[in-house]
Write a protein that holds these residues in place. Structure first.
Motif, mmCIF file in Angstrom:
data_model
loop_
_atom_site.group_PDB
_atom_site.id
_atom_site.type_symbol
_atom_site.label_atom_id
_atom_site.label_comp_id
_atom_site.label_asym_id
_atom_site.label_seq_id
_atom_site.Cartn_x
_atom_site.Cartn_y
_atom_site.Cartn_z
ATOM 1 N N LEU A 142 0.838 -1.195 0.000
ATOM 2 C CA LEU A 142 0.000 0.000 0.000
ATOM 3 C C LEU A 142 0.875 1.247 0.000
ATOM 4 O O LEU A 142 0.658 2.178 -0.767
ATOM 5 N N VAL A 160 -7.542 1.373 5.930
ATOM 6 C CA VAL A 160 -7.125 -0.020 6.153
ATOM 7 C C VAL A 160 -7.222 -0.365 7.642
ATOM 8 O O VAL A 160 -7.713 -1.429 8.014
ATOM 9 N N VAL A 216 -7.281 8.976 2.769
ATOM 10 C CA VAL A 216 -6.100 8.535 3.504
ATOM 11 C C VAL A 216 -6.143 7.016 3.642
ATOM 12 O O VAL A 216 -6.627 6.472 4.646
ATOM 13 N N ALA A 217 -5.627 6.356 2.627
ATOM 14 C CA ALA A 217 -5.763 4.903 2.538
ATOM 15 C C ALA A 217 -5.316 4.136 3.787
ATOM 16 O O ALA A 217 -6.032 3.250 4.248
ATOM 17 N N PRO A 218 -4.154 4.436 4.366
ATOM 18 C CA PRO A 218 -3.753 3.628 5.521
ATOM 19 C C PRO A 218 -4.745 3.710 6.677
ATOM 20 O O PRO A 218 -4.949 2.733 7.400
#
Lengths: 521, 371, 461
Positions: A113, A352, A347-349
């Motif tokens: 990622l 996740v 904010v992808a992380p």
């Protein structure tokens, strides 16, 4: 030693750490940078082809530090900081400070990622797009609504998204200029008032009635054909659940007004009542609060937006969609969209981490989260109200959902010490404490939120600290005046934040105004 | 640090014998006949007890005897007596003491008394020097007074230790004595003094700056000024918040009177009721407007003895053109209370009941009840 | 069957719950929320997928999903356009991963002194890089930063219009429009189709007394250096407008900082200062100005300042001065919320790790690699770098219009060869159909460039 004594003897790391510029040594380097990639061109040649007026004449004055010294400096600073991982963090009410599971950190830190460029072709991003999509599916059930967006970068950003959707909707209805008002409440999050103003709205605030619920009569007087939307947080920061909320949405809907739910305080309601049951048209959730992503000292974060399908055309673009032909993809085809709230996709992380958190608990687990949050809060409440000098806002209204706003008014009257003093003392016990959003209508306020992460012993220990500080206010006023004495620093002189002649926001600004230790030049 | 200190020894005497206040020689004599005992001293002592240990090297100036010096000396506070007051102290003594304190350059004036005492101090001091009022009278409607003598003492102590650095304008009101004796609170805004803001500076800004009271007022004034329509006559009521509006418009209005503004110019100054009516009559109804603020701890909009804003005048203005403005800090003080209208015409008062929006800042208003 | 116990929920244990309920004096937890009306309750349990209660299962599930991604590790990345494949030194990850920073939030400058100092140091280093005296705590991203900045400029200049170059980053433009609408009007300035830079004639035409600020992106979205920026600033100032520069801060080790060409406010995104790309999640905004109350007063964001303590230590706190009449209050300021603080701490570590030498060398490495790329690709038929004559930095426009192939086709074929081609400019700029924006970073190797050259030669043959 019992726990209170342990905490009373706490001493924070105190490194008297210099400002990084003070440990700078000319020529020192912490990392090196690759040289030219090959012989065909030299750096000099390349630089010479740039307009010389646009080249930097003087090196930037950055610190020069070798790697160990750099690591040591930041280690010292981190030791001088207390996260959830280090304290019974129930004092930061409304923040929903809960445990951020380490496994989620590891998963979100995966190079699969972290090393992705946002503009990669969707075919190469199927993993993260699938995760966004599945997270959306989870939130459709958690909210009861139909479409979602992971784009906003925090709670206030979520409010901006909702306010933008409202605007786009009314533009489409041809009433953008007519519908220029928004209604919110005094105890909703301040962003519910401040953010719509950025989108050109005038905001009307409804105060609570004697019972602590938003005053419905005031609300009825406030709604008009100029009202575009209502923004309500529920439960409010007092911890009181607005049991009449459906009356509010009914009145709003009768006039075609959109209803926006600020679900920052969702921790006590998972699986009990959702956006849809309260009859709201859209909402947002703080993934860095209820949903287990860390706060990071103040971000990065995500405000996950959910909305009814009628509002899909106005959602921030792009939406994450799925089809058998295309797989997971970004849908930009929303001509009536309110636009973009954030650069790239979100904010992808953080998404996740929230996804992983939900998937480790499931429906039953989420239900248990809320059950225990409510249990912890009411247990904590009873302990706090037994402390001399403490009282609760709207005392006739008990119990509360997942947090509560209290008052040290009696303590202040008896001893002259109030919430600001308690806050200073709390640092000596290695923990945090928070008062209230502005305005302080509850006198000498403090807001405590024992999320489900905390054990009974934790709550006993923290409330014992508050009781001890209260006792000190009554019996050891000098000690209270001197606090904090075991923290990283002593009394900070606030005069230096108030006056343009005195404040220094950067080291260079400091050196322009002062020499030595705050000696004015 | 130099501090002024005075007690109005006769304040509070009327209360115990069911006389409301001791303004005026006749009432005072009656009170004494009824066996009233001076009680202000005891209240003042509660306060002095709370700040005595913070006095340190400070020099206190106070009239002799029961007007203050005795009490200070009792607690070992460095005192220089100002003068010997007469046996029956009067408002002239209060004013004299205040003047002498100003002349000596005091940093703070502490006084124990009631609304009348506050008015006397205000007449001399205005907002030039911060003050702390120790409540010791019967009529305590002025915001310069702390809630309790002990609280006043604590506040003085903080000031002496250099911890109270922010100040807010506090209203000084006086109540129509005749009406008060008939159980009617008809108060009049007398002026303003500067009181230390009790809130210790706190850093916990999750949501950025909160803004101090002065800033809120300036922000509100700027917004309201920006909303004023051309060609409309605005009557501007008394109070410091509306005064800020006039300052923002750069017109020289009055703090306590009613002024009129149109197209950014002052068209009427400290107007009487008759003058107001004339001005309003010269403008069509839709173009008449009124901006008022909330006065006092009770939340009055109309009825602070402003004869100028009579029921007739109010009726000449469309209700939707009447705007109430108040800072968030002011509204926070009134949290849980309704606003009061007391125009003198009960049917008009009834018409004005209900919820109104009070403008509190840029693009924001708060629904408040009038009852 | 005993009640399930959850590792993250210590009080999920039944006997503890019973004890706590007894203390409260309630029979059940349900009793505590009894006031929530029936007609508001879910009538069933939530329908969520079966959870992975064991870590191993969860790791497998999420890992497998993320495993479907391709990244700049396996693919050779020539994408830029606002996000750059910067190498992140290990120390940056180390510090950003410290749980004392990661899990902290809004404590006081006493018990959370470390966060304040780290942030003050970040602000300080950014200020030096940008040659300004004030820099804020990081906000959401560059798009929001420029939106906020233009709103600030509108308040400072007391005007309602902003001039934005037509060739600003389209993603950034989309976000800044959200922030500006409806309070600030946007007018667009054309770019010179020969140079790729802002067209001064177009600027002159649009620059009226209504304009609060002129935005200059430098290097601009086409990678071209706006060498006339000082002239643009002068033109703006002559009309009483501000010049706002949107810059990519990692270029400033080599390129001149905006204060040196007349910028009043500098803003941008700190992603390239050692933040992992994170599929666009590794972004944070900055705004920097001079230390004058008329600017400082207009920041909606937090600003940390340094102060003495009673024991002569370094203390910190929020700068919250009593506002003076400088603030004209003619416009609404925005809000402060949870933004991107941790990324600011990370960027601070990066800047300290690199130092002045490192930042300069970074700029040189990037310039050298772009030079190398241009040389290597100059022999590829059907590709031209002459679309714009302006000097490029970090990114360059490659014109494939003579090749008869679309950028989409080319990129598809590049991907088959394990290469991420550049950004298709034709999507946002129809006049640039057939043009691709290629970016290099210090991670671009000679082999990467060779691979690109030979791949393109094959594809265009």
């Amino acid at each position: 030693m019992n726990n209170l004594e342990r905490m009373k003897r706490f001493h924070q790391a105190k490194w008297n750490e210099p400002i990084i510029y003070e440990i700078s040594e000319p020529g020192a380097r912490a990392v090196l940078v690759p040289g030219p990639c090959c012989e065909c061109t030299s750096a000099e040649e390349a630089v010479a082809s740039l307009p010389s007026a646009m080249l930097r004449k003087e090196s930037p004055k950055l610190p020069e530090v070798a790697q160990l010294q750099l690591v040591r400096h930041y280690n010292h600073l981190s030791q001088e900081n207390i996260g959830v991982d280090g304290n019974i963090d129930i004092g930061q009410g409304t923040c929903t400070m809960k445990y951020n599971p380490k496994v989620n950190e590891r998963l979100a830190g995966d190079a699969k990622l972290s090393e992705m460029h946002p503009l990669q072709p969707e075919g190469t991003a199927q993993g993260i797009l699938e995760l966004f999509y599945r997270t959306g599916e989870l939130f459709k059930e958690i909210s009861g609504l139909d479409v979602f967006s992971v784009q906003p970068g925090g709670g206030s950003h979520g409010v901006l998204a909702l306010a933008s959707i409202v605007r786009a909707y009314w533009r489409d209805m041809g009433e953008e200029n007519k519908r220029d008002e928004i209604i919110t409440t005094l105890f909703s999050h301040p962003a519910d008032c401040a953010v719509p103003i950025v989108k050109g709205y005038k905001v009307t605030i409804i105060q609570p009635d004697a019972e602590g619920y938003p005053d419905i009569e005031a609300f009825k007087a406030a709604v008009s054909e100029r009202t575009a939307a209502i923004f309500f947080t529920n439960p409010e920061d007092t911890g009181i659940f607005n049991v009449r909320i459906k009356e509010f949405t009914r009145i709003a809907h009768e006039r075609g007004i959109l209803c926006c739910y600020d679900q920052a305080n969702a921790n006590g309601l998972l699986g009990v009542t959702r956006t849809v049951e309260a009859d709201f048209d859209m909402s947002f959730f703080n993934l860095h609060k209820t949903f287990g992503a860390p706060h990071g000292c103040g971000g990065p974060a995500t405000g996950m937006v959910a909305a009814k399908k009628e509002l899909r055309p106005y959602m921030p673009v792009p939406l994450v969609e799925h089809s058998p032909e295309k797989g997971y993809y970004l849908d930009f085809d929303l001509p009536k969209s309110c636009g973009k709230i954030k650069s790239f996709w979100g904010v992808a992380p953080v998404v996740v981490k929230a996804y992983s958190w939900i998937m480790s608990l499931g429906a039953e687990g989420l239900r248990e989260v809320s059950r225990v949050a409510v249990l912890n809060n009411n247990y904590c409440m009873k302990k706090i109200l037994a402390i001399r000098g403490a009282s609760i806002s709207f005392p006739n209204h008990r119990p509360r959902v997942e947090q509560a706003r209290y008052s040290w008014q009696k303590l202040k009257e008896d001893t002259g010490f109030g919430t600001a003093d308690v806050q200073r003392c709390v640092a000596d016990f290695g923990t945090h404490y928070w008062s209230s959003h502005e305005p302080w209508v509850i006198p000498e306020p403090f807001t405590i939120e024992p999320s489900e992460s905390y054990s009974k012993q934790d709550i006993d220990d923290y409330t014992a600290v508050l009781a001890e500080i209260a006792r000190m206010c009554y019996e050891e006023p000098e000690a209270v005046r001197r606090a904090p004495v075991n923290s990283t620093v002593h009394h900070i002189d606030h005069d230096y934040f108030d006056d343009p002649a005195k404040y220094a926001i950067t080291w260079r600004a400091y050196n322009k105004k002062y020499k030595g230790y705050f000696e004015p030049r | 640090m130099k501090v002024g200190f005075l007690i109005n020894p006769v304040a509070g005497m009327g209360g115990k014998v069911a006389l409301k206040g001791t303004d005026g020689e006749d009432i005072l004599r009656r009170a004494l006949e009824l066996g009233a005992e001076p009680a202000a001293g005891a209240r003042a002592e509660e306060a002095v007890k709370a700040f005595a240990e913070s006095a340190g090297d400070c020099l206190f100036y106070s009239p002799s005897g029961a007007m203050g010096a005795d009490l200070l000396k009792k607690y070992g506070i460095r005192t220089e007596p100002l003068f010997e007051p007469s046996a029956h102290t009067t408002s002239a003594d209060t004013k004299r003491a205040a003047k002498m304190m100003l002349d000596r350059g005091v940093a703070l004036i502490v006084f124990a008394g009631g609304d009348g005492t506050a008015r006397d101090v205000c007449a001399i001091v205005g907002e030039s020097v911060p003050v702390v009022g120790i409540p010791a009278g019967v009529k305590i409607h002025s915001a310069v007074y702390a809630k309790r003598p002990g609280a006043a003492g604590i506040l003085v102590g903080r000031f002496l230790r250099g911890l109270a650095k922010r100040f807010a304008s506090a209203e000084v009101v006086d109540i129509d004595e005749e009406a008060f004796r008939d159980d009617v609170v008809r108060a009049r805004l007398y002026g303003y003094m500067k009181a230390p803001d009790d809130r210790e500076f706190m850093q916990d800004r999750k949501t950025g700056s909160g803004g101090a009271a002065a800033e809120e007022a300036a922000e509100l004034a700027a917004y309201v000024a920006g909303c004023m329509e051309p060609g409309t006559l605005y009557l501007v009521g008394s109070g410091s918040t509306t005064m800020r509006l006039l300052e923002r418009l750069e017109v020289d209005g009055t703090l306590l009177g009613v002024d009129a503004v149109m197209d950014g110019r002052l068209v009427g100054w400290d107007l009487t009721e008759a003058e107001i009516k004339k001005l309003l009559a010269g403008v069509e109804r839709e173009r008449r407007a009124l901006i008022v603020t909330v006065i006092g701890g009770q939340g009055h909009i109309f009825g602070r003895g402003n004869q100028q804003l009579s029921p007739d005048v109010i009726r000449m203005i469309p209700k939707k053109n009447i705007t109430v403005i108040a800072t968030p800090a002011k509204m926070a003080q009134l949290f849980g209370k309704s606003l009061i209208v007391d125009t003198g015409d009960s049917s008009l008062d009834e018409e004005l009941q209900g919820y109104i929006p009070v403008v509190t800042g840029r693009a924001r208003k708060m629904m408040v009840r009038i009852s | 069957m005993s009640k399930k116990v959850y590792p993250y929920i210590p009080n999920s244990e039944a006997s503890v719950q019973a004890e706590m309920l007894k203390f409260i004096g309630a029979d059940s937890i349900e009793e505590l929320i009894a006031d929530i009306p029936e007609d508001m309750r879910m009538k069933r349990a939530m329908k969520l997928p079966e959870p992975f209660c064991d870590e191993a299962g969860l790791a497998r599930h999420v890992g497998a999903m993320l495993g479907k991604n391709k990244t700049a590790r396996e693919l050779v990345c020539f994408l830029g356009a606002g996000c750059y494949n910067r190498y992140v030194p290990a120390v940056v990850d180390e510090v950003a991963g410290r749980s004392e920073f990661l899990t902290a939030y809004a404590g006081e400058p006493y018990e959370d002194h470390g966060r304040f100092q780290a942030m003050f140091e970040y602000q300080s280093m950014m200020a030096e890089l940008l040659d300004m005296d004030v820099c804020n705590v990081p906000s959401y991203d560059g798009g929001q930063a420029v939106g906020t900045t233009l709103r600030m400029a509108a308040r400072i200049a007391r005007r309602k219009k902003a001039l934005v170059p037509r060739n600003v980053n389209p993603d950034t433009l989309a976000v800044l429009r959200t922030y500006l609408q409806p309070d600030v009007e946007i007018a667009y300035v054309d770019y010179n189709s020969k140079t790729g830079r802002i067209c001064l004639d177009s600027l002159k035409e649009k620059l009226t007394e209504e304009v609060a600020a002129v935005l200059v992106m430098n290097p601009n979205f086409f990678g071209v250096i706006e060498e006339k920026a000082q002239e643009i600033a002068d033109m703006a100032h002559a009309k009483g407008a501000l010049m706002v520069a949107y810059v990519e801060p990692s270029t400033l080790g080599l390129l001149a900082p905006p204060s040196q060409y007349g910028a009043d406010i500098a803003c941008g995104d700190i992603q390239a200062l050692g933040l992992h790309m994170n599929y666009g999640g590794g972004v944070a905004g900055f705004i920097a100005t001079k230390d004058e109350p008329r600017f400082v007063d207009e920041y909606p964001s937090r600003l940390f300042g340094i102060a003495p303590t009673s024991e002569k230590e370094w203390g910190f706190g929020d700068v919250l001065w009593e506002r003076t009449s400088f603030a004209n209050r003619d416009g609404a300021k925005e809000f402060v919320g949870t933004h991107a603080a941790l990324w600011g701490i990370a960027a601070g570590v990066y800047l300290a790790a690199m130092g002045p030498q490192g930042m300069r060398e970074l700029g040189e490495a990037v310039a050298q690699r772009l030079g190398c790329l241009k040389k290597a690709l100059s022999s590829v038929k059907g590709l031209s770098f002459d679309r714009f004559s302006g000097a490029p930095f970090q990114e360059v426009v490659a014109d494939f219009s003579a090749s008869g192939r679309t950028v989409a086709e080319i990129n598809e074929k590049l991907l088959e060869r394990g290469i991420l081609g550049g950004y298709d400019l034709g999507k946002d700029f129809p006049e640039l159909e057939g043009c691709m924006l290629i970016a290099v970073t210090e991670q671009t190797s000679a082999d990467d460039i060779k691979a690109l050259a030979s791949a393109l030669a094959e594809i265009l043959a």
